[in-house]
Design a protein around this motif. Sequence first.
Motif, PDB file in Angstrom:
ATOM      1  N   ASN A   1       0.828  -1.211   0.000  1.00 30.02           N
ATOM      2  CA  ASN A   1       0.000   0.000   0.000  1.00 30.02           C
ATOM      3  C   ASN A   1       0.864   1.264   0.000  1.00 30.02           C
ATOM      4  O   ASN A   1       0.541   2.238  -0.671  1.00 30.02           O
ATOM      5  N   VAL A   2       1.968   1.222   0.756  1.00 27.26           N
ATOM      6  CA  VAL A   2       2.899   2.360   0.769  1.00 27.26           C
ATOM      7  C   VAL A   2       3.535   2.497  -0.612  1.00 27.26           C
ATOM      8  O   VAL A   2       3.645   3.613  -1.138  1.00 27.26           O
ATOM      9  N   SER A   3       3.929   1.391  -1.197  1.00 23.09           N
ATOM     10  CA  SER A   3       4.557   1.422  -2.518  1.00 23.09           C
ATOM     11  C   SER A   3       3.604   1.986  -3.569  1.00 23.09           C
ATOM     12  O   SER A   3       3.989   2.815  -4.389  1.00 23.09           O
ATOM     13  N   ARG A   4       2.350   1.541  -3.535  1.00 22.96           N
ATOM     14  CA  ARG A   4       1.335   2.050  -4.472  1.00 22.96           C
ATOM     15  C   ARG A   4       1.169   3.561  -4.302  1.00 22.96           C
ATOM     16  O   ARG A   4       1.196   4.317  -5.266  1.00 22.96           O
ATOM     17  N   TRP A   5       0.989   4.001  -3.052  1.00 26.21           N
ATOM     18  CA  TRP A   5       0.815   5.422  -2.756  1.00 26.21           C
ATOM     19  C   TRP A   5       2.046   6.224  -3.183  1.00 26.21           C
ATOM     20  O   TRP A   5       1.922   7.248  -3.847  1.00 26.21           O
ATOM     21  N   PHE A   6       3.234   5.744  -2.806  1.00 23.33           N
ATOM     22  CA  PHE A   6       4.478   6.458  -3.104  1.00 23.33           C
ATOM     23  C   PHE A   6       4.662   6.607  -4.613  1.00 23.33           C
ATOM     24  O   PHE A   6       5.003   7.682  -5.106  1.00 23.33           O
ATOM     25  N   ASN A   7       4.431   5.538  -5.352  1.00 28.83           N
ATOM     26  CA  ASN A   7       4.584   5.571  -6.804  1.00 28.83           C
ATOM     27  C   ASN A   7       3.595   6.567  -7.425  1.00 28.83           C
ATOM     28  O   ASN A   7       3.938   7.309  -8.344  1.00 28.83           O
ATOM     29  N   HIS A   8       2.384   6.587  -6.895  1.00 28.31           N
ATOM     30  CA  HIS A   8       1.366   7.533  -7.371  1.00 28.31           C
ATOM     31  C   HIS A   8       1.804   8.981  -7.094  1.00 28.31           C
ATOM     32  O   HIS A   8       1.745   9.828  -7.978  1.00 28.31           O
ATOM     33  N   ILE A   9       2.271   9.249  -5.886  1.00 27.59           N
ATOM     34  CA  ILE A   9       2.682  10.609  -5.499  1.00 27.59           C
ATOM     35  C   ILE A   9       3.896  11.061  -6.302  1.00 27.59           C
ATOM     36  O   ILE A   9       3.956  12.209  -6.747  1.00 27.59           O
ATOM     37  N   GLN A  10       4.874  10.186  -6.518  1.00 29.72           N
ATOM     38  CA  GLN A  10       6.077  10.603  -7.246  1.00 29.72           C
ATOM     39  C   GLN A  10       5.761  10.979  -8.690  1.00 29.72           C
ATOM     40  O   GLN A  10       6.515  11.715  -9.317  1.00 29.72           O
ATOM     41  N   HIS A  11       4.642  10.479  -9.227  1.00 28.02           N
ATOM     42  CA  HIS A  11       4.249  10.830 -10.589  1.00 28.02           C
ATOM     43  C   HIS A  11       3.199  11.942 -10.640  1.00 28.02           C
ATOM     44  O   HIS A  11       2.748  12.313 -11.712  1.00 28.02           O
ATOM     45  N   TYR A  12       2.834  12.462  -9.476  1.00 32.34           N
ATOM     46  CA  TYR A  12       1.892  13.584  -9.421  1.00 32.34           C
ATOM     47  C   TYR A  12       2.607  14.812  -9.988  1.00 32.34           C
ATOM     48  O   TYR A  12       3.758  15.071  -9.639  1.00 32.34           O
ATOM     49  N   PRO A  13       1.959  15.560 -10.873  1.00 35.31           N
ATOM     50  CA  PRO A  13       2.641  16.693 -11.521  1.00 35.31           C
ATOM     51  C   PRO A  13       3.285  17.667 -10.526  1.00 35.31           C
ATOM     52  O   PRO A  13       2.647  18.130  -9.596  1.00 35.31           O
ATOM     53  N   GLY A  14       4.562  17.924 -10.731  1.00 41.28           N
ATOM     54  CA  GLY A  14       5.281  18.916  -9.940  1.00 41.28           C
ATOM     55  C   GLY A  14       5.809  18.456  -8.599  1.00 41.28           C
ATOM     56  O   GLY A  14       6.443  19.231  -7.897  1.00 41.28           O
ATOM     57  N   VAL A  15       5.579  17.208  -8.208  1.00 46.17           N
ATOM     58  CA  VAL A  15       5.989  16.771  -6.872  1.00 46.17           C
ATOM     59  C   VAL A  15       7.452  16.334  -6.826  1.00 46.17           C
ATOM     60  O   VAL A  15       8.212  16.794  -5.985  1.00 46.17           O
ATOM     61  N   ARG A  16       7.862  15.449  -7.717  1.00 50.39           N
ATOM     62  CA  ARG A  16       9.173  14.803  -7.589  1.00 50.39           C
ATOM     63  C   ARG A  16      10.338  15.796  -7.688  1.00 50.39           C
ATOM     64  O   ARG A  16      11.352  15.635  -7.022  1.00 50.39           O
ATOM     65  N   GLN A  17      10.214  16.799  -8.532  1.00 43.44           N
ATOM     66  CA  GLN A  17      11.269  17.796  -8.728  1.00 43.44           C
ATOM     67  C   GLN A  17      12.612  17.142  -9.039  1.00 43.44           C
ATOM     68  O   GLN A  17      12.724  16.416  -9.991  1.00 43.44           O
ATOM     69  N   HIS A  18      13.607  17.377  -8.201  1.00 41.05           N
ATOM     70  CA  HIS A  18      14.979  16.902  -8.434  1.00 41.05           C
ATOM     71  C   HIS A  18      15.237  15.485  -7.915  1.00 41.05           C
ATOM     72  O   HIS A  18      16.298  14.930  -8.160  1.00 41.05           O
ATOM     73  N   LEU A  19      14.291  14.906  -7.196  1.00 41.92           N
ATOM     74  CA  LEU A  19      14.522  13.587  -6.611  1.00 41.92           C
ATOM     75  C   LEU A  19      14.480  12.492  -7.671  1.00 41.92           C
ATOM     76  O   LEU A  19      13.778  12.597  -8.667  1.00 41.92           O
ATOM     77  N   SER A  20      15.236  11.430  -7.415  1.00 40.02           N
ATOM     78  CA  SER A  20      15.273  10.315  -8.361  1.00 40.02           C
ATOM     79  C   SER A  20      13.943   9.571  -8.348  1.00 40.02           C
ATOM     80  O   SER A  20      13.235   9.539  -7.340  1.00 40.02           O
ATOM     81  N   ASP A  21      13.625   8.983  -9.487  1.00 35.58           N
ATOM     82  CA  ASP A  21      12.428   8.176  -9.631  1.00 35.58           C
ATOM     83  C   ASP A  21      12.689   6.834  -8.940  1.00 35.58           C
ATOM     84  O   ASP A  21      13.686   6.180  -9.208  1.00 35.58           O
ATOM     85  N   VAL A  22      11.820   6.447  -8.012  1.00 34.25           N
ATOM     86  CA  VAL A  22      11.960   5.155  -7.345  1.00 34.25           C
ATOM     87  C   VAL A  22      11.251   4.122  -8.218  1.00 34.25           C
ATOM     88  O   VAL A  22      10.089   4.293  -8.590  1.00 34.25           O
ATOM     89  N   ILE A  23      11.971   3.064  -8.552  1.00 37.79           N
ATOM     90  CA  ILE A  23      11.435   2.049  -9.442  1.00 37.79           C
ATOM     91  C   ILE A  23      10.681   0.980  -8.657  1.00 37.79           C
ATOM     92  O   ILE A  23      11.169   0.473  -7.651  1.00 37.79           O
ATOM     93  N   PHE A  24       9.495   0.655  -9.141  1.00 35.52           N
ATOM     94  CA  PHE A  24       8.677  -0.408  -8.568  1.00 35.52           C
ATOM     95  C   PHE A  24       8.457  -1.420  -9.680  1.00 35.52           C
ATOM     96  O   PHE A  24       7.698  -1.178 -10.609  1.00 35.52           O
ATOM     97  N   ILE A  25       9.147  -2.549  -9.572  1.00 33.05           N
ATOM     98  CA  ILE A  25       9.054  -3.571 -10.609  1.00 33.05           C
ATOM     99  C   ILE A  25       7.792  -4.388 -10.394  1.00 33.05           C
ATOM    100  O   ILE A  25       7.538  -4.865  -9.293  1.00 33.05           O
ATOM    101  N   LYS A  26       7.031  -4.503 -11.442  1.00 28.26           N
ATOM    102  CA  LYS A  26       5.815  -5.313 -11.351  1.00 28.26           C
ATOM    103  C   LYS A  26       5.902  -6.396 -12.407  1.00 28.26           C
ATOM    104  O   LYS A  26       5.522  -6.199 -13.544  1.00 28.26           O
ATOM    105  N   ASN A  27       6.436  -7.516 -12.038  1.00 34.20           N
ATOM    106  CA  ASN A  27       6.490  -8.653 -12.954  1.00 34.20           C
ATOM    107  C   ASN A  27       5.234  -9.478 -12.757  1.00 34.20           C
ATOM    108  O   ASN A  27       4.905  -9.861 -11.648  1.00 34.20           O
ATOM    109  N   ARG A  28       4.577  -9.744 -13.856  1.00 35.68           N
ATOM    110  CA  ARG A  28       3.398 -10.583 -13.768  1.00 35.68           C
ATOM    111  C   ARG A  28       3.747 -11.951 -14.365  1.00 35.68           C
ATOM    112  O   ARG A  28       4.271 -12.033 -15.463  1.00 35.68           O
TER     113      ARG A  28
END
Length: 146
Positions: free
Chosen positions: A113-140
């Motif tokens: 749930n934290v990972s889902r929320w965090f991934n959503h927030i990091q892609h919210y327009p204007g939020v991430r700024q200079h921070l690196s994109d955290v990768i969440f691998i979803k292998n199905r």
Amino acid sequence: QVPVLQTNNGPGLTGLMTIAAHLVRQARKEQLLGSSAEEKAVVQQWLEYRVTRVNGGSSKEDTRTVLKDLNMHLEDKVYLAGNIFTLADILMYYGLHHIMVDLTVQEKEKYLNVSRWFNHIQHYPGVRQHLSDVIFIKNRLYTNAH
């Protein structure tokens, strides 16, 4: 280290939450502080949690507790204050970024749930700024059904 904002008129403002709330009001984005009295209280609660628990905690055990708390809270919510994006989401994102970067794939799955929320927030327009994109691998894995 406590942040200080020096304003043009009057004394400087001290403290992350005070400064952030002031800047939100200056930008006329009050909806980021919550709409109803209840939402405002929930936003304030998470802002306090951010300062006392996320900033205050330093051990691995503190980090696990924070992730566990958030994971339970976000079980049935899109954002920390329910269904609206607020200042609590932004500041919690910044407070957790260094933790999320270092999590293994297994740990990210443990706190889904934290990972889902965090991934959503990091892609919210204007939020991430200079921070690196955290990768969440979803292998199905698909099974071969005849």
